[in-house]
Scaffold this motif. Structure first.
Motif, PDB file in Angstrom:
ATOM      1  N   PHE A 109      13.307 -45.719  60.486  1.00 37.34           N
ATOM      2  CA  PHE A 109      12.227 -45.248  59.621  1.00 37.34           C
ATOM      3  C   PHE A 109      11.017 -44.828  60.449  1.00 37.34           C
ATOM      4  CE2 PHE A 109       8.600 -46.101  56.748  1.00 37.34           C
ATOM      5  CZ  PHE A 109       8.927 -45.209  55.743  1.00 37.34           C
ATOM      6  N   GLY A 110      10.696 -45.610  61.465  1.00 40.26           N
ATOM      7  CA  GLY A 110       9.568 -45.258  62.330  1.00 40.26           C
ATOM      8  C   GLY A 110       9.805 -43.978  63.096  1.00 40.26           C
ATOM      9  N   ALA A 111      11.030 -43.790  63.554  1.00 37.01           N
ATOM     10  CA  ALA A 111      11.354 -42.556  64.278  1.00 37.01           C
ATOM     11  C   ALA A 111      11.270 -41.339  63.361  1.00 37.01           C
ATOM     12  CB  ALA A 111      12.749 -42.664  64.885  1.00 37.01           C
ATOM     13  N   ALA A 112      11.683 -41.514  62.115  1.00 39.27           N
ATOM     14  CA  ALA A 112      11.619 -40.391  61.172  1.00 39.27           C
ATOM     15  C   ALA A 112      10.174 -40.036  60.819  1.00 39.27           C
ATOM     16  CB  ALA A 112      12.394 -40.736  59.912  1.00 39.27           C
ATOM     17  N   LEU A 113       9.302 -41.025  60.813  1.00 37.70           N
ATOM     18  CA  LEU A 113       7.906 -40.769  60.459  1.00 37.70           C
ATOM     19  C   LEU A 113       7.024 -40.403  61.642  1.00 37.70           C
ATOM     20  CD1 LEU A 113       7.010 -43.465  57.805  1.00 37.70           C
ATOM     21  CD2 LEU A 113       7.379 -41.042  57.482  1.00 37.70           C
ATOM     22  N   SER A 114       7.527 -40.495  62.847  1.00 38.09           N
ATOM     23  CA  SER A 114       6.667 -40.319  64.014  1.00 38.09           C
ATOM     24  C   SER A 114       6.108 -38.903  64.133  1.00 38.09           C
ATOM     25  CB  SER A 114       7.409 -40.710  65.285  1.00 38.09           C
ATOM     26  OG  SER A 114       8.485 -39.830  65.512  1.00 38.09           O
ATOM     27  N   MET A 115       6.898 -37.897  63.881  1.00 38.18           N
ATOM     28  CA  MET A 115       6.406 -36.527  64.041  1.00 38.18           C
ATOM     29  C   MET A 115       5.388 -36.127  62.974  1.00 38.18           C
ATOM     30  SD  MET A 115       7.419 -35.409  66.844  1.00 38.18           S
ATOM     31  CE  MET A 115       7.522 -37.008  67.576  1.00 38.18           C
ATOM     32  N   PRO A 116       5.622 -36.422  61.688  1.00 36.85           N
ATOM     33  CA  PRO A 116       4.570 -36.086  60.711  1.00 36.85           C
ATOM     34  C   PRO A 116       3.267 -36.840  60.963  1.00 36.85           C
ATOM     35  CG  PRO A 116       6.628 -36.520  59.574  1.00 36.85           C
ATOM     36  CD  PRO A 116       6.837 -36.867  61.011  1.00 36.85           C
ATOM     37  N   VAL A 117       3.364 -38.107  61.339  1.00 38.58           N
ATOM     38  CA  VAL A 117       2.154 -38.892  61.611  1.00 38.58           C
ATOM     39  C   VAL A 117       1.432 -38.345  62.843  1.00 38.58           C
ATOM     40  CG1 VAL A 117       1.328 -41.179  62.287  1.00 38.58           C
ATOM     41  CG2 VAL A 117       2.988 -40.963  60.461  1.00 38.58           C
ATOM     42  N   ALA A 118       2.190 -37.932  63.847  1.00 31.64           N
ATOM     43  CA  ALA A 118       1.577 -37.376  65.055  1.00 31.64           C
ATOM     44  C   ALA A 118       0.843 -36.069  64.748  1.00 31.64           C
ATOM     45  CB  ALA A 118       2.642 -37.138  66.121  1.00 31.64           C
ATOM     46  N   SER A 119       1.438 -35.229  63.933  1.00 28.60           N
ATOM     47  CA  SER A 119       0.762 -33.971  63.602  1.00 28.60           C
ATOM     48  C   SER A 119      -0.477 -34.219  62.751  1.00 28.60           C
ATOM     49  CB  SER A 119       1.722 -33.012  62.896  1.00 28.60           C
ATOM     50  OG  SER A 119       2.128 -33.549  61.657  1.00 28.60           O
ATOM     51  N   ILE A 120      -0.410 -35.171  61.841  1.00 33.59           N
ATOM     52  CA  ILE A 120      -1.583 -35.508  61.027  1.00 33.59           C
ATOM     53  C   ILE A 120      -2.690 -36.083  61.907  1.00 33.59           C
ATOM     54  CG2 ILE A 120      -2.413 -37.086  59.239  1.00 33.59           C
ATOM     55  CD1 ILE A 120       0.273 -36.623  57.816  1.00 33.59           C
ATOM     56  N   ALA A 121      -2.322 -36.900  62.891  1.00 31.00           N
ATOM     57  CA  ALA A 121      -3.329 -37.475  63.794  1.00 31.00           C
ATOM     58  C   ALA A 121      -4.020 -36.374  64.594  1.00 31.00           C
ATOM     59  CB  ALA A 121      -2.671 -38.480  64.730  1.00 31.00           C
ATOM     60  N   GLY A 122      -3.274 -35.401  65.067  1.00 30.52           N
ATOM     61  CA  GLY A 122      -3.873 -34.293  65.803  1.00 30.52           C
ATOM     62  C   GLY A 122      -4.796 -33.459  64.941  1.00 30.52           C
ATOM     63  N   ILE A 123      -4.374 -33.167  63.725  1.00 24.75           N
ATOM     64  CA  ILE A 123      -5.193 -32.375  62.808  1.00 24.75           C
ATOM     65  C   ILE A 123      -6.470 -33.122  62.445  1.00 24.75           C
ATOM     66  CG2 ILE A 123      -5.285 -31.440  60.461  1.00 24.75           C
ATOM     67  CD1 ILE A 123      -2.249 -30.828  60.802  1.00 24.75           C
ATOM     68  N   CYS A 124      -6.332 -34.418  62.130  1.00 27.31           N
ATOM     69  CA  CYS A 124      -7.510 -35.209  61.757  1.00 27.31           C
ATOM     70  C   CYS A 124      -8.472 -35.372  62.926  1.00 27.31           C
ATOM     71  CB  CYS A 124      -7.081 -36.574  61.223  1.00 27.31           C
ATOM     72  SG  CYS A 124      -6.322 -36.495  59.601  1.00 27.31           S
ATOM     73  N   SER A 125      -7.957 -35.517  64.124  1.00 31.84           N
ATOM     74  CA  SER A 125      -8.861 -35.649  65.273  1.00 31.84           C
ATOM     75  C   SER A 125      -9.672 -34.375  65.477  1.00 31.84           C
ATOM     76  CB  SER A 125      -8.077 -35.998  66.531  1.00 31.84           C
ATOM     77  OG  SER A 125      -7.280 -34.907  66.937  1.00 31.84           O
ATOM     78  N   LEU A 126      -9.080 -33.232  65.206  1.00 27.37           N
ATOM     79  CA  LEU A 126      -9.815 -31.968  65.327  1.00 27.37           C
ATOM     80  C   LEU A 126     -10.810 -31.806  64.180  1.00 27.37           C
ATOM     81  CD1 LEU A 126     -10.038 -29.404  67.039  1.00 27.37           C
ATOM     82  CD2 LEU A 126      -8.313 -28.378  65.576  1.00 27.37           C
ATOM     83  N   GLU A 127     -10.377 -32.139  62.973  1.00 23.90           N
ATOM     84  CA  GLU A 127     -11.242 -31.968  61.809  1.00 23.90           C
ATOM     85  C   GLU A 127     -12.437 -32.920  61.818  1.00 23.90           C
ATOM     86  OE1 GLU A 127     -11.233 -29.816  59.184  1.00 23.90           O
ATOM     87  OE2 GLU A 127      -9.692 -28.718  60.273  1.00 23.90           O
ATOM     88  N   PHE A 128     -12.234 -34.142  62.250  1.00 23.78           N
ATOM     89  CA  PHE A 128     -13.311 -35.134  62.227  1.00 23.78           C
ATOM     90  C   PHE A 128     -14.188 -35.084  63.478  1.00 23.78           C
ATOM     91  CE2 PHE A 128     -10.306 -37.750  59.424  1.00 23.78           C
ATOM     92  CZ  PHE A 128     -10.777 -37.136  58.283  1.00 23.78           C
ATOM     93  N   GLY A 129     -13.887 -34.191  64.395  1.00 24.55           N
ATOM     94  CA  GLY A 129     -14.748 -33.975  65.544  1.00 24.55           C
ATOM     95  C   GLY A 129     -14.526 -34.921  66.713  1.00 24.55           C
ATOM     96  N   TYR A 130     -13.404 -35.639  66.738  1.00 24.52           N
ATOM     97  CA  TYR A 130     -13.136 -36.523  67.878  1.00 24.52           C
ATOM     98  C   TYR A 130     -12.786 -35.734  69.127  1.00 24.52           C
ATOM     99  CZ  TYR A 130     -13.059 -40.276  64.468  1.00 24.52           C
ATOM    100  OH  TYR A 130     -13.393 -41.145  63.480  1.00 24.52           O
ATOM    101  N   VAL A 131     -12.195 -34.567  68.943  1.00 23.43           N
ATOM    102  CA  VAL A 131     -11.876 -33.679  70.065  1.00 23.43           C
ATOM    103  C   VAL A 131     -12.522 -32.325  69.787  1.00 23.43           C
ATOM    104  CG1 VAL A 131      -9.725 -34.856  70.648  1.00 23.43           C
ATOM    105  CG2 VAL A 131      -9.684 -32.966  69.030  1.00 23.43           C
ATOM    106  N   SER A 132     -12.701 -31.544  70.839  1.00 28.60           N
ATOM    107  CA  SER A 132     -13.432 -30.288  70.666  1.00 28.60           C
ATOM    108  C   SER A 132     -12.550 -29.042  70.728  1.00 28.60           C
ATOM    109  CB  SER A 132     -14.521 -30.181  71.730  1.00 28.60           C
ATOM    110  OG  SER A 132     -13.945 -30.242  73.013  1.00 28.60           O
ATOM    111  N   SER A 133     -11.298 -29.179  71.116  1.00 31.50           N
ATOM    112  CA  SER A 133     -10.452 -27.987  71.206  1.00 31.50           C
ATOM    113  C   SER A 133      -9.066 -28.272  70.646  1.00 31.50           C
ATOM    114  CB  SER A 133     -10.326 -27.516  72.661  1.00 31.50           C
ATOM    115  OG  SER A 133      -9.566 -28.424  73.407  1.00 31.50           O
ATOM    116  N   PHE A 134      -8.367 -27.178  70.403  1.00 25.04           N
ATOM    117  CA  PHE A 134      -7.014 -27.279  69.856  1.00 25.04           C
ATOM    118  C   PHE A 134      -6.067 -27.937  70.861  1.00 25.04           C
ATOM    119  CE2 PHE A 134      -2.840 -25.391  68.853  1.00 25.04           C
ATOM    120  CZ  PHE A 134      -2.709 -25.881  67.557  1.00 25.04           C
TER     121      PHE A 134
END
Length: 74
Positions: free
Chosen positions: A8-33
Motif C-alpha cells: 500500500f505504501g509503495a502504491a501511494l508513494s508516487m502520488p504523495v511525492a508529486s503532491i509534496a512537490g506541488i505543495c512545496s512550490l505553492e506554499f513558497g518553501y522552494v523558489s523554482s520548479f
C-alpha cells in the motif's frame, strides 16, 4: 499485515511525492520548479524505502503462515 502495508505504501508513494512537490512550490518553501522536483524525488525515495522495508519485514511471517496452512491441509 506488514506485507500489505508495504504494498500500500509503495502504491501511494508516487502520488504523495508529486503532491509534496506541488505543495512545496505553492506554499513558497522552494523558489523554482527544479527544487520542487527535488522535494518530490526526496519524499518519494523515503516513502519507497519505508515501503520496501515493511515489505521485506513482512515476508517471513507470511511464509510461516503459508507453511502452516499447507501443513494443516495434508
Amino acid at each position: 499485515m506488514k506485507l500489505l502495508f508495504g504494498l500500500f505504501g509503495a502504491a501511494l508513494s508516487m502520488p504523495v511525492a508529486s503532491i509534496a512537490g506541488i505543495c512545496s512550490l505553492e506554499f513558497g518553501y522552494v523558489s523554482s520548479f527544479r527544487q520542487a522536483l527535488g522535494v518530490g524525488v526526496l519524499v518519494g525515495s523515503v516513502l519507497l524505502l519505508v515501503a520496501s522495508t515493511l515489505f521485506l519485514v513482512g515476508i517471513p511471517s507470511t511464509l510461516r503462515r503459508l507453511r502452516t496452512q499447507t501443513n494443516s491441509s495434508n
